[in-house]
Design an enzyme around this catalytic site. Structure first.
Site, PDB file in Angstrom:
ATOM      1  N   ASP A 108       0.865  -1.182   0.000  1.00  0.00           N
ATOM      2  CA  ASP A 108       0.000   0.000   0.000  1.00  0.00           C
ATOM      3  C   ASP A 108       0.902   1.232   0.000  1.00  0.00           C
ATOM      4  O   ASP A 108       1.862   1.297   0.778  1.00  0.00           O
ATOM      5  CB  ASP A 108      -0.891   0.022   1.245  1.00  0.00           C
ATOM      6  CG  ASP A 108      -1.926  -1.107   1.233  1.00  0.00           C
ATOM      7  OD1 ASP A 108      -1.956  -1.880   0.262  1.00  0.00           O
ATOM      8  OD2 ASP A 108      -2.691  -1.202   2.208  1.00  0.00           O
TER       9      ASP A 108
ATOM     10  N   ASP B 259     -15.405  -3.847  -0.980  1.00  0.00           N
ATOM     11  CA  ASP B 259     -14.959  -3.546   0.374  1.00  0.00           C
ATOM     12  C   ASP B 259     -16.192  -3.425   1.260  1.00  0.00           C
ATOM     13  O   ASP B 259     -17.097  -2.637   0.972  1.00  0.00           O
ATOM     14  CB  ASP B 259     -14.160  -2.245   0.389  1.00  0.00           C
ATOM     15  CG  ASP B 259     -12.944  -2.319  -0.536  1.00  0.00           C
ATOM     16  OD1 ASP B 259     -12.369  -3.419  -0.650  1.00  0.00           O
ATOM     17  OD2 ASP B 259     -12.581  -1.299  -1.136  1.00  0.00           O
TER      18      ASP B 259
END
Length: 238
Positions: free
Chosen positions: A10, A132
């Site tokens: 990330d 998500d």
């Protein structure tokens, strides 16, 4: 072990970081050089990498495309890239920088026609539907906005349209090392047995990945657990 192991990088400010439950205020930097980190994963025998442009997710357009280009130029890893892909320009930048697949979440909720056009144009093998989830509902824009979309109907619509790859992140567990939502992923696989489901969120030890494997989940993304030394890839591969 059949499950596909996918380490995650990330990116914020060009650095390899991890958040907790998607909270940008709970950021920890693990490596200043994501390209070096990607090379390390490749050296460990990984074939695939999940790269998230967290700056892009926040800004609503791709930001860290140079990092992606650096990773794909320096390794032979199959990279899936997500975060901030909101326009034709964004998705073209990602593929031009060497992404093998792109993860699209928010657009699938807010602009379904655009998502379908991309699915048709680039093909189901190159597009991952990002789902998500928080409290059973799909969340978008870097997990900052909850929607009224329930997970299974949301997935059903797109699986029917040809989606093969789904990345499902349980937000409440992401970065917590508290264990994955195996029951949730099992439910998804029972509803859609033909998809390549990538489980994400909560992995904290080797046993968590073994549990997902035994539940028949095709793939798993992990990040913090590896960076914190909680999982051993050599043991898992053995």
């Amino acid at each position: 072990m059949k499950i596909e192991l996918i380490p995650a990088i990330d990116i914020i400010d060009g650095k390899c970081v991890r958040l907790t439950k998607g909270d940008y205020g709970q950021k920890k930097v693990y490596n200043d050089d994501p390209v070096a980190q990607a090379k390390e994963f490749e050296k460990l025998g990984m074939k695939r990498l999940h790269v998230v442009d967290l700056d892009g997710a926040k800004a609503k357009h791709v930001v860290n495309v140079d990092v992606l280009r650096g990773i794909t130029a320096a390794t032979g890893l199959k990279v899936d890239f997500g975060g901030g892909i909101k326009s034709d320009d964004d998705i073209e930048k990602a593929f031009a920088a060497g992404a093998s697949l792109v993860t699209i979440g928010s657009i699938a909720v807010s602009q379904p026609d655009t998502f379908m056009r991309w699915l048709d144009r680039y093909g189901a093998d190159k597009v991952i539907l990002g789902a998500d989830v928080r409290n059973g509902l799909v969340s978008i824009n870097g997990w900052k906005e909850d929607t009224s979309e329930k997970l299974l109907p949301f997935l059903a619509r797109y699986v029917k349209a040809g989606v093969k790859n789904v990345l499902c992140t349980e937000i409440s567990r992401d970065g917590t090392l508290s264990g994955p939502s195996t029951d949730l992923y099992r439910e998804v696989m029972e509803a859609f047995p033909g998809i390549h489901l990538i489980a994400s969120g909560g992995v904290g030890r080797n046993e968590d990945i073994i549990e997902l494997d035994e539940a028949g989940i095709p793939a798993v993304v992990f990040g913090k657990a590896w960076y914190e030394g909680k999982i051993n890839l050599e043991e898992l591969k053995a």
